[in-house]
Design a protein around this motif. Structure first.
Motif, PDB file in Angstrom:
ATOM      1  N   LYS A   1     -10.075  18.362  -7.331  1.00 30.52           N
ATOM      2  CA  LYS A   1     -10.428  18.230  -5.896  1.00 30.52           C
ATOM      3  C   LYS A   1      -9.583  17.142  -5.269  1.00 30.52           C
ATOM      4  N   THR A   2      -9.523  15.972  -5.899  1.00 32.73           N
ATOM      5  CA  THR A   2      -8.886  14.828  -5.225  1.00 32.73           C
ATOM      6  C   THR A   2      -7.365  14.914  -5.302  1.00 32.73           C
ATOM      7  N   GLY A   3      -6.813  15.674  -6.257  1.00 33.37           N
ATOM      8  CA  GLY A   3      -5.355  15.743  -6.339  1.00 33.37           C
ATOM      9  C   GLY A   3      -4.739  14.490  -6.918  1.00 33.37           C
ATOM     10  N   ILE A   4      -5.549  13.661  -7.572  1.00 35.06           N
ATOM     11  CA  ILE A   4      -4.997  12.398  -8.127  1.00 35.06           C
ATOM     12  C   ILE A   4      -4.102  12.745  -9.311  1.00 35.06           C
TER      13      ILE A   4
ATOM     14  N   VAL B   1       3.079   2.689  -5.102  1.00 33.45           N
ATOM     15  CA  VAL B   1       2.092   2.005  -5.958  1.00 33.45           C
ATOM     16  C   VAL B   1       1.365   3.018  -6.846  1.00 33.45           C
ATOM     17  N   SER B   2       1.344   4.298  -6.414  1.00 33.72           N
ATOM     18  CA  SER B   2       0.611   5.280  -7.240  1.00 33.72           C
ATOM     19  C   SER B   2       1.514   5.898  -8.302  1.00 33.72           C
TER      20      SER B   2
ATOM     21  N   PHE C   1       3.218   0.611  -9.602  1.00 33.47           N
ATOM     22  CA  PHE C   1       2.437  -0.530  -9.095  1.00 33.47           C
ATOM     23  C   PHE C   1       3.126  -1.842  -9.438  1.00 33.47           C
TER      24      PHE C   1
ATOM     25  N   GLU D   1       3.047   6.526 -11.694  1.00 34.05           N
ATOM     26  CA  GLU D   1       2.463   6.084 -12.971  1.00 34.05           C
ATOM     27  C   GLU D   1       3.462   6.186 -14.112  1.00 34.05           C
TER      28      GLU D   1
ATOM     29  N   ARG E   1       0.838  -1.218   0.000  1.00 32.76           N
ATOM     30  CA  ARG E   1       0.000   0.000   0.000  1.00 32.76           C
ATOM     31  C   ARG E   1       0.864   1.256   0.000  1.00 32.76           C
TER      32      ARG E   1
ATOM     33  N   SER F   1      -2.401  17.769  -2.772  1.00 36.64           N
ATOM     34  CA  SER F   1      -1.156  17.081  -3.128  1.00 36.64           C
ATOM     35  C   SER F   1      -1.526  15.779  -3.794  1.00 36.64           C
ATOM     36  N   THR F   2      -0.642  15.302  -4.692  1.00 30.19           N
ATOM     37  CA  THR F   2      -0.924  14.021  -5.362  1.00 30.19           C
ATOM     38  C   THR F   2      -0.574  12.854  -4.430  1.00 30.19           C
ATOM     39  N   ASN F   3       0.009  13.147  -3.256  1.00 32.63           N
ATOM     40  CA  ASN F   3       0.490  12.034  -2.424  1.00 32.63           C
ATOM     41  C   ASN F   3      -0.648  11.365  -1.679  1.00 32.63           C
ATOM     42  N   SER F   4      -0.371  10.115  -1.268  1.00 31.32           N
ATOM     43  CA  SER F   4      -1.424   9.413  -0.503  1.00 31.32           C
ATOM     44  C   SER F   4      -1.334   9.853   0.962  1.00 31.32           C
ATOM     45  N   VAL F   5      -2.321   9.366   1.708  1.00 34.36           N
ATOM     46  CA  VAL F   5      -2.514   9.847   3.082  1.00 34.36           C
ATOM     47  C   VAL F   5      -1.304   9.508   3.957  1.00 34.36           C
ATOM     48  N   ILE F   6      -0.541   8.467   3.557  1.00 37.08           N
ATOM     49  CA  ILE F   6       0.515   7.996   4.470  1.00 37.08           C
ATOM     50  C   ILE F   6       1.821   8.750   4.276  1.00 37.08           C
TER      51      ILE F   6
END
Lengths: 112, 569, 136, 249
Positions: free
Chosen positions: B240-243, B48-49, B135, B51, B44, B204-209
């Motif tokens: 909005k999501t920053g993905i 993994v994000s 990933f 691309e 996780r 931010s494009t980063n994940s929560v962790i």
């Protein structure tokens, strides 16, 4: 190579192999086989020479038996199919014997 | 308190760099016992994000010198050139090794590894696997760790403290979130691979962790942080999501359009247009917003990334995830409509200062990946260098940590240190106050977005530092409702917040100290690059208590072949 | 099978609609098994009656009556068998594209399924014609 | 335009052993996912719900739960597609650690039986093995597995017998068996056709319906069964040859 490599279970593989072969054979052959049995009681005057028909008949019967019994045992784990199957068999035998005994008694009394 | 667990090497963080370090150490010496302590399951991690792709001079017409030159020019001449030369030499080797391990790199028609164009790169050298490179790479490395019995994985353990004595690092204190109790570890070497501190920023494009725990642990243990003021903003992320919408979309030929339906990059980055470096394109988008050429959407201004002309076949084959994400999260199918994108925080160039061997300033403590700053990225990282950095310097850290572990004996942290640490966590858990840690976190992210965003100046930075100091005071009065420690989300958020507040303060301090504009660090009051005074790294290390302001020293940049020149694309 | 703490009992899936199709497929096994048992009984009765009649031709009618019970249910059990066989065929041909060793898209699987159905129907009519005209 | 939703969350407290349902009302804007709703509940109303989340772009596989009876990833299910009382429960077939967090360590450890690695243990590699896009196409589908364990939670067989290796491990084993660079195929088939291997699977097919990346583990298991049968026949016919060749290698 580490990791716990458990040994191949050859018997189970062959059993599953036999199951898939017989099930495929039955899938193609069984419906028409039973349909002909239904339309003309072929058992009394078999189309093929006697001994060939018996072999074919027993062959189809064996395949039908094997794959259905394998499936009942395999699904017994989650669907309790074995107990359901035995229950059905029991009820059929009970049903038939009750009907026959009644029928026999009525015959004897002479009602029929 | 259960007894101290012992391993030869402790790896904090199970992402690309952590797993690569574990594998290279396990291969070097199968007798070493290696432990990976990861806040979440290794699969996780934020790798993994990723691309876009992984850079390596694999193409036939490509060579190492070219890759090194692009990286150094891209980094605005702040990268240590000896480190870059070492890095480019080993990129191809890592790609081939991972390819042998089963990583499904995309292939050209003749079966060779395919490469694609990327921002700031003069030649096509980004090796990719459809557009899920991170990933496939991470899962391949993770599955590879099943091969080595001497790699022990501690899933969902949160490391709260690094123990050190005068001779270096001795061990670690961690919370086992599933059982909720604390456990001390001792080891001969510790590798930090926890990734960047992206979650200091709101969009931010980063994940929560990605909360920069490793940087805070190292800073707290006395290691020096380097170049913390350089934070990269990726030009194309969903509003909005920053993905992240990978740069590969532009690499394959996508255009950025403003509300006048024209490719506005021709006035900012005339030669490379969409394939310029990320800092220049982000600033171009911001100035388009200022000129009123941006679109107005429900979630703020945005520009449009148009890849319709690539055709459905190329999109499905080269950019399948982009299409999935755009349809799922923005309800726009990239084959029929352009995708709304806006800049968002993406990468922290700064981190724990390490040399080429991955060794930090504290003996026995190593670092690799985004959390480390060997400084091959300097002021601005080129796309697809980060995954390559994780592999190359992950392997380095693993190798030299293994040799360090073979040579040294294990020392265990003192009982006093362990008691103070458990006391600290108890105090945070039972702290009497009324502040909501989540609200403080949102305010910090808001402050960082406004004050340490893409465009900075003296006023915004100084008021930013004031705000962060105020938040730090407020932080001492937080209240955690949850008292049981099994999977206590609030406790983990609070511990992360403590680290991020300190890192935010350091970033703002370093940004105000560097009075020039270089790479991703752009200041309106000093728009020009000043090589005479600022061609050096800023080393930030703890002086006195953890709550005191850090001491900042400068360290010259090692220049080998490429003299600094004006940077034009 | 050790029961894990605080997890719902492992029969949560029984009322899910998706598992009904799985039931349906597995139950065809029971029907075919019943059909098979009937025929065993039937053949047993015939062989037994031939042996008995050969050795002591004049046995009391009660025994003869018992021997000829299976004939009365010939139609019923064969219908059961036929239904079971049809269900089995359709579900098994539906599953077969999965077993073939190359991964196919959903459309290709439907195509192969309909192809298999055609092959099965063709084979059935062929066999039926063969059996019927050899009878006449 | 915001719409009111009532969210029912199944809670479990390990210390008291109590299970109960929390009811929360939230006002959702246009494209709010279940994960956003949970974040909002946890942060504004301090409900203290424990759940796993990381990437919020449905690629990391940590936020798997049962929403309205269906196993999904919370980060890509949108509130507007669900009917009103949205019920969130932890994944089935796993021990519940707390609230929505389940203990998937056992299922992850079962991947070890699938031998998910190629044989090359060398550290340096100069030559590049050629793999045509067609060969790559073979493993494209099953290599998308993000290990979110939704398929293991939808498998009734795993629910009844925790030793079964589970659909995820079989799909990954199939991916490595079909990889043109792999030579551990024999050993992996040994492991898969073992006691806890693929023979326990009755092809319910629910794991493929639930998979968010449509990896189709059910199909992979059936294909492994066919390969397993052939492999077992081969190894049954020449047991002597096999043991001799191993010592030579």
């Amino acid at each position: 190579m580490s990791g716990n490599i458990n040994k191949p279970d050859i018997i189970k593989s062959l059993k599953w192999g036999a199951f898939s072969v017989t099930a495929t054979f039955c899938a193609f052959v069984l419906p028409v086989f039973i349909f002909t049995l239904l339309s003309t009681p072929v058992v009394f005057n078999p189309p093929l020479p006697d001994w060939i028909f018996i072999i074919v008949f027993l062959g189809v019967l064996f395949c039908a038996f094997y794959h259905s019994i394998y499936r009942i045992y395999a699904s017994d784990h989650d669907l309790q199919l074995k107990s359901k199957f035995l229950f059905w068999i029991g009820s059929i035998i009970a049903g038939i014997s009750v009907i026959e005994i009644l029928h026999f008694i009525l015959l004897k009394i002479g009602v029929l | 308190m259960n007894p101290i667990k012992e391993h030869d090497i402790l790896i904090i963080g199970g992402g690309g760099a952590g797993l690569r370090a574990a594998l290279s150490a396990a291969q070097l010496d199968p007798k070493l016992s290696i432990a990976i302590l990861s806040k979440v399951y290794p699969t996780r991690s934020h790798t993994v994000s990723a691309e876009g792709g992984c850079a390596a001079a694999v193409g036939k017409d490509d060579n190492i010198k070219n890759h090194a030159e692009d990286t150094i020019i891209g980094s605005d001449y702040l990268a240590d050139q000896d480190a870059v030369e070492f890095f480019v030499k080993h990129c191809k080797e890592e790609i081939l090794l991972l390819e042998k391990w089963g990583c499904p790199w995309s292939r050209s028609a003749d079966g060779a590894i395919a490469v694609r164009a990327f921002g700031g790169m003069s030649k096509k050298r980004t090796v990719f696997a459809a557009d899920r490179t991170g990933f496939f790479m991470l899962h391949n490395l993770f599955e590879r760790t099943y091969l080595h019995p001497n790699i022990h994985r501690y899933n969902e353990w949160y490391v709260t403290k690094l123990f050190t004595d005068d001779k270096g690092v001795t061990g670690v204190m961690a919370i086992h979130q599933k059982e909720g109790e604390m456990q001390a570890f001792r080891a001969k070497a510790v590798i930090i691979a926890t990734g960047g501190a992206g979650k200091m920023y709101k969009n931010s494009t980063n994940s929560v962790i990605k909360t920069g725990d490793g940087m805070y642990l190292a800073y707290d243990a006395g290691a020096a942080l380097k170049d913390m003021e350089f934070v990269q903003f990726h030009p194309t992320a969903l509003p909005k999501t920053g993905i992240l919408i990978t740069e590969a979309a532009r690499g394959e030929g996508g255009y950025l359009i403003n509300n006048k339906k024209e490719r506005f990059l021709k006035d900012y980055v005339p030669e490379k247009m969409e394939l310029g470096p990320r800092d220049m394109i982000t600033r171009a988008i911001i100035s388009e917003y200022r000129k009123g050429n941006g679109f107005n959407g429900p979630y703020g201004k945005y520009v449009e990334l148009d890849i319709r002309h690539l055709g459905e076949k190329v999109i499905n084959e080269k950019l399948p995830q982009i299409r999935e994400l755009a349809i799922e999260f923005m309800h726009t199918d990239p084959v029929k409509m352009p995708i709304p994108v806006t800049p968002a925080q993406h990468y922290t160039m700064g981190g724990i200062s390490t040399d080429i061997k991955g060794q930090t300033t504290v003996p026995g403590l190593f670092a690799a990946g985004e959390t480390a700053c060997v400084s091959i990225n300097g002021a601005n990282r080129l796309g697809s260098n980060s995954l390559a950095e994780c592999l190359v310097f992950g392997a380095q850290a693993g190798k030299y940590a293994a040799t360090h572990a073979q040579k040294n004996k294990v020392r265990s942290p003192s009982a006093g240190q362990i008691k103070t640490e458990t006391g600290r966590i108890e105090k945070i858990l039972t702290n009497e106050g009324n502040e909501n840690p989540f609200k403080i976190r949102d305010e910090m992210q808001e402050t960082m977005d406004h004050h340490a965003g893409i465009i900075k100046n003296e006023k915004s930075l100084s008021s930013g530092i004031e705000k962060i100091k105020h938040l730090q005071r407020q932080f001492t009065k937080i209240k955690i409702n949850q008292n049981n420690t099994v999977f206590n989300g609030e406790l983990i958020t609070t511990l992360e917040l403590a680290g991020m507040l300190k890192l935010a303060e350091i970033t703002l301090l370093a940004a105000s100290r560097r009075r020039e504009s270089r790479g991703a660090h752009y200041r309106t009051d000093y728009p020009k690059r000043n090589d005479k005074k600022f061609l050096n790294h800023l080393l930030i290390s703890k002086s006195g208590g953890i709550h005191m302001t850090p001491s900042i020293k400068t360290e010259p940049v090692t220049i080998t072949k490429w003299q600094p020149r004006e940077r034009k694309y | 099978m050790k029961k894990l703490a605080n997890t719902p009992a492992p029969d949560w899936w029984k009322e899910k609609p998706a598992y009904k199709i799985y039931y349906f497929r597995e139950y065809s096994g029971i029907l075919i098994a019943i059909w098979g048992l009937y025929w065993l009984w039937f053949i047993g009765a015939i062989i037994f009656s031939r042996i008995i009649l050969a050795y002591f031709p004049d046995i009391d009618p009660v025994f003869k009556y018992i021997l000829f019970i299976p004939l009365k249910y010939y139609f019923l059990f064969n219908c059961i068998g036929f239904i079971g066989a049809i269900i089995h065929t359709i579900t098994w041909l539906g599953v077969m594209p999965e077993i073939l060793p190359f991964n196919l898209s959903k459309k290709q699987r439907h195509l192969i399924f309909s192809l298999l159905i055609l092959v099965w129907l063709g084979l059935s009519t062929l066999l039926f014609i063969l059996l019927m005209n050899s009878l006449l | 335009m915001t719409k009111k939703y009532t969210i029912r969350i199944r809670r479990y407290d390990p210390q008291t052993g109590k299970n109960w349902y929390d009811i929360h009302n939230i006002y959702a804007e246009r494209r709010m996912t279940v994960l956003d709703a949970l974040n909002q509940i946890n942060e504004h109303e301090r409900a203290g719900i424990s759940y796993r989340s990381s990437c919020r772009m449905s690629i990391c596989g940590s936020c798997g739960t049962i929403v309205n009876g269906k196993s999904v990833l919370m980060c890509n299910t949108f509130l507007k597609d669900l009917e009103d009382p949205v019920t969130i429960e932890p994944l089935r077939n796993f021990a519940i650690v707390k609230d929505l967090v389940v203990d998937t360590d056992a299922a992850m450890e079962k991947l070890r039986d699938a031998l998910p690695y190629t044989t090359f243990s060398i550290t340096k590699s100069r030559c590049e093995s050629v793999q045509t896009p067609k060969q790559l196409e073979k493993i494209k589908q099953t290599s998308q597995c993000i290990k979110c364990m939704l398929c293991v939670s939808a498998c009734p067989i795993y629910g009844l017998d925790y030793n079964f290796m589970g659909p995820a491990a079989a799909a990954i084993a199939y991916r490595y068996n079909k990889d043109s660079r792999d030579h551990v195929g024999e050993k992996r088939l040994d492991s898969l056709t073992g006691r806890n291997g693929v023979w326990k699977c009755n092809f319910v097919g629910e794991c493929s319906n639930v998979c968010p990346k449509n990896v189709d583990p059910a199909g992979a298991i059936q294909k492994m069964k066919v390969m397993g049968v052939l492999h077992c026949i081969k190894s049954a016919l020449k047991p002597k040859l096999k043991s001799k060749s191993k010592s030579k290698k």
